[in-house]
Design an enzyme around this catalytic site. Structure first.
Site, PDB file in Angstrom:
ATOM      1  N   ASP A 108      24.939  34.909 -26.811  1.00 21.39           N
ATOM      2  CA  ASP A 108      24.593  33.733 -25.761  1.00 21.39           C
ATOM      3  C   ASP A 108      24.635  34.663 -24.538  1.00 21.39           C
ATOM      4  O   ASP A 108      24.806  35.473 -24.299  1.00 21.39           O
ATOM      5  CB  ASP A 108      26.345  32.911 -25.814  1.00 21.39           C
ATOM      6  CG  ASP A 108      26.106  31.869 -24.880  1.00 21.39           C
ATOM      7  OD1 ASP A 108      25.021  31.297 -24.474  1.00 21.39           O
ATOM      8  OD2 ASP A 108      27.381  31.530 -24.315  1.00 21.39           O
ATOM      9  N   HIS A 109      24.062  33.770 -23.629  1.00 17.84           N
ATOM     10  CA  HIS A 109      24.016  34.166 -22.073  1.00 17.84           C
ATOM     11  C   HIS A 109      25.208  33.788 -21.359  1.00 17.84           C
ATOM     12  O   HIS A 109      25.451  32.735 -21.177  1.00 17.84           O
ATOM     13  CB  HIS A 109      22.674  33.643 -21.707  1.00 17.84           C
ATOM     14  CG  HIS A 109      21.583  33.923 -22.065  1.00 17.84           C
ATOM     15  ND1 HIS A 109      20.247  33.110 -21.896  1.00 17.84           N
ATOM     16  CD2 HIS A 109      21.246  35.389 -22.570  1.00 17.84           C
ATOM     17  CE1 HIS A 109      19.272  33.734 -22.445  1.00 17.84           C
ATOM     18  NE2 HIS A 109      19.727  35.127 -22.907  1.00 17.84           N
ATOM     19  N   TYR A 159      24.839  28.051 -21.823  1.00 18.92           N
ATOM     20  CA  TYR A 159      24.600  27.038 -22.820  1.00 18.92           C
ATOM     21  C   TYR A 159      23.417  27.399 -23.552  1.00 18.92           C
ATOM     22  O   TYR A 159      22.640  26.579 -24.043  1.00 18.92           O
ATOM     23  CB  TYR A 159      24.507  25.784 -22.173  1.00 18.92           C
ATOM     24  CG  TYR A 159      25.365  25.433 -21.120  1.00 18.92           C
ATOM     25  CD1 TYR A 159      26.722  25.115 -20.917  1.00 18.92           C
ATOM     26  CD2 TYR A 159      24.578  25.184 -19.667  1.00 18.92           C
ATOM     27  CE1 TYR A 159      27.218  24.933 -19.920  1.00 18.92           C
ATOM     28  CE2 TYR A 159      25.349  25.043 -18.436  1.00 18.92           C
ATOM     29  CZ  TYR A 159      26.595  25.012 -18.659  1.00 18.92           C
ATOM     30  OH  TYR A 159      27.420  24.732 -17.377  1.00 18.92           O
ATOM     31  N   HIS A 160      23.625  28.695 -24.059  1.00 18.32           N
ATOM     32  CA  HIS A 160      22.330  29.335 -24.639  1.00 18.32           C
ATOM     33  C   HIS A 160      22.872  29.944 -26.131  1.00 18.32           C
ATOM     34  O   HIS A 160      22.224  31.013 -26.337  1.00 18.32           O
ATOM     35  CB  HIS A 160      21.577  30.064 -23.959  1.00 18.32           C
ATOM     36  CG  HIS A 160      20.905  29.453 -22.542  1.00 18.32           C
ATOM     37  ND1 HIS A 160      20.320  30.185 -21.561  1.00 18.32           N
ATOM     38  CD2 HIS A 160      20.558  28.243 -22.545  1.00 18.32           C
ATOM     39  CE1 HIS A 160      19.850  29.459 -20.677  1.00 18.32           C
ATOM     40  NE2 HIS A 160      20.085  28.363 -21.165  1.00 18.32           N
ATOM     41  N   PRO A 161      23.613  29.443 -26.861  1.00 19.31           N
ATOM     42  CA  PRO A 161      23.918  30.132 -28.117  1.00 19.31           C
ATOM     43  C   PRO A 161      22.812  30.152 -29.110  1.00 19.31           C
ATOM     44  O   PRO A 161      22.054  29.151 -29.337  1.00 19.31           O
ATOM     45  CB  PRO A 161      25.273  29.288 -28.865  1.00 19.31           C
ATOM     46  CG  PRO A 161      24.955  27.979 -27.999  1.00 19.31           C
ATOM     47  CD  PRO A 161      24.433  28.074 -26.812  1.00 19.31           C
TER      48      PRO A 161
END
Length: 512
Positions: free
Chosen positions: A277-278, A450-452
């Site tokens: 994730d980010h 919000y980038h899993p």
């Protein structure tokens, strides 16, 4: 019910699949969406997306306590409606680097390298997805871009193949309103008689005849229902829900499944692993004016309703750029983001009553890895989400964020922001931009962007969850097509590559 294809999820990839597979009138498609139709007014007003957080259209996940972030549980919003997270994201269209897709090509076959996927991006960006410049960006965003130029960085066009500078974000908006994949792909296809949409339909298990997927069991309004697939089942639930559904269906690590009394259909130990994730560290600063603080005033609502202009068209994250935490790196590992708004406390804190902006680094190439595991065999139980942020043994992830915060501070002190940036608003109590403040910011303010991705990774190796054509290993008639299949995280934002995955999966399926 029975159909040729079942698609589970209507998000960034699922809506694409629904459209492309049903384009053949001889093919029948059933789409299952756990949420409802996208009727909530805040879905379509760009600047209002945070009002969707912890609402009925949000899966409302939280991580396990993160040891490296002062034991905090990090809130993870995920869209639970038509369009999935494309109906509640910040609408930024950031494809990533050509090098990211070349890495995919090395891990999962040349069909995934940049030379191949760039053709798909050209197709996507020509429509039906509408990607546009921002209509009413804040002047403080322009000042920030001037400041980065004063600090020696380039200002360039967005979505270069090898970004080395900063820009104003392109957004997935049509005439100033959000344009999700449900708007672009799903809704036009719903006019077709061969496409059936089931909402409030939570998939609970993939059904098998031996080792072949033959249908999906789902819960709808308190009833157990089943839809049968003549050809294939395609999971497009995202990096949390797709591995969860695979494990509930008996595909995963044999030992873990056994602890929950789930019979094993295929022993695929990597299901749920490789979570990336980010992580972002937004620092807040008071400013005198010209932020989105007044976006809810009647005059702004009128401006939006009548002209589709003004503050409510903002995607909040208006400016961004890429850079290196260390000069010897071949490719940037950090993104800096700027939001002309007091977007504090993961977007769910108490309203901030003064003008403020947010800026800070995002770790776009983390070394840390986490996991998604089952909490129980109950399909309605939320899974265990443990990204293990900043847990890499060498401490390189934290060091990169510290470097990014130091660069952000230099930008904040630049002449262009001299009359703009005021006192530090986040972290609370900080009075100076030094390493102590930056450590506090990481521990107290960091949040997901919000980038899993990565929990059903594709690859050419036997240990990967899906093969390069996204077929689940060890079974037949089942694919995964969403952010979970990414074998490596992209330096961009995950909406664009997820739409790409939906397009590619559709082609794989139609080719047989």
């Amino acid at each position: 019910m029975e159909a040729d294809y079942i698609v589970v999820g209507t998000g960034s990839a699922g809506s694409v699949l629904a459209n492309r597979l049903s384009a053949d009138p001889a093919t029948s498609v059933v789409v299952l969406e756990a949420g409802t139709r996208d009727k909530n007014k805040f879905i379509h007003i760009p600047a209002a997306f945070a009002k969707l957080f912890r609402s009925e259209v949000d899966w409302n996940y939280s991580t396990e306590p993160q040891k490296q972030l002062d034991g905090r549980e990090i809130y993870w919003p995920r869209g639970k409606m038509l369009g999935g997270s494309s109906s509640m994201n910040a609408m930024m269209w950031v494809r990533g680097f050509a090098a990211d897709y070349d890495e995919w090509g090395a891990l999962a076959g040349e069909e995934w390298d940049f030379a191949h996927v760039s053709k798909y991006f050209a197709k996507i960006e020509a429509g039906p997805l509408v990607i546009s410049p921002q209509r009413s960006p804040r002047s403080s965003t322009a000042a920030w871009l001037t400041a980065v130029r004063e600090c020696g960085y380039d200002v360039e066009s967005p979505n270069c193949d090898a970004p080395e500078g900063f820009c104003e974000a392109l957004v997935t908006q049509r005439r100033g309103a959000r344009w999700s994949t449900a708007d672009a792909y799903l809704k036009p296809a719903l006019r077709r008689p061969n496409l059936t949409l089931q909402t409030s339909a939570t998939a609970t298990r993939v059904l098998f005849d031996g080792r072949r997927a033959v249908g999906v069991e789902f819960s709808q309004l308190g009833q157990r229902r089943v839809v049968r697939a003549r050809r294939e089942v395609v999971l497009a639930g995202g990096a949390v829900n797709s591995p969860q559904l695979l494990m509930l269906s008996g595909i995963g690590d044999r030992e873990q499944l056994g602890t929950h009394g789930i019979g094993v259909v295929a022993d695929v130990p990597e299901v749920g692993r490789n979570l990336m994730d980010h992580l972002a560290v937004p620092m807040g600063f008071d400013v005198p004016d010209d932020t989105l603080t007044g976006a809810e005033k009647p005059v702004e609502l009128l401006n939006y309703l009548i002209r589709r202009r003004g503050m409510l068209t903002s995607n909040v994250g208006e400016g961004y750029g890429f850079l290196r935490s260390r000069p010897e790196l071949d490719v940037p590992d950090l993104e800096l983001i700027f939001a002309p708004a007091p977007f504090f406390d993961e977007g769910i804190g108490d309203p901030y009553d003064r003008h403020a902006v947010v800026m800070g680094p995002i770790l776009v190439k983390p070394r840390s890895r986490g996991s998604i595991t089952l909490r129980s065999a109950d399909p309605l139980d939320k899974p265990i989400i443990d990204p293990q942020y900043l847990s890499d043994d060498a401490g390189e992830d934290r060091a990169a964020l510290m470097s990014g915060l130091q660069i952000s501070a230099r930008i904040a002190r630049s002449p262009a922001l001299g009359g703009v940036i005021g006192k530090i608003a986040r972290p609370v109590g900080a009075t100076s931009l030094n390493d102590e403040t930056f450590e506090t910011a990481i521990n107290e303010c960091s949040q997901t962007l919000y980038h899993p991705v990565g929990t059903c990774r594709m690859g050419g190796d036997d240990a990967s969850v899906v093969d390069p054509q996204l077929r689940v290993r060890g079974v037949d008639g089942l694919r995964v097509a969403d952010a979970s299949v990414m074998p490596a995280i992209v330096r961009g934002h995950t909406h664009a590559p997820s739409v790409l995955i939906g397009e590619r999966a559709s082609d794989f399926i139609r080719r047989g």
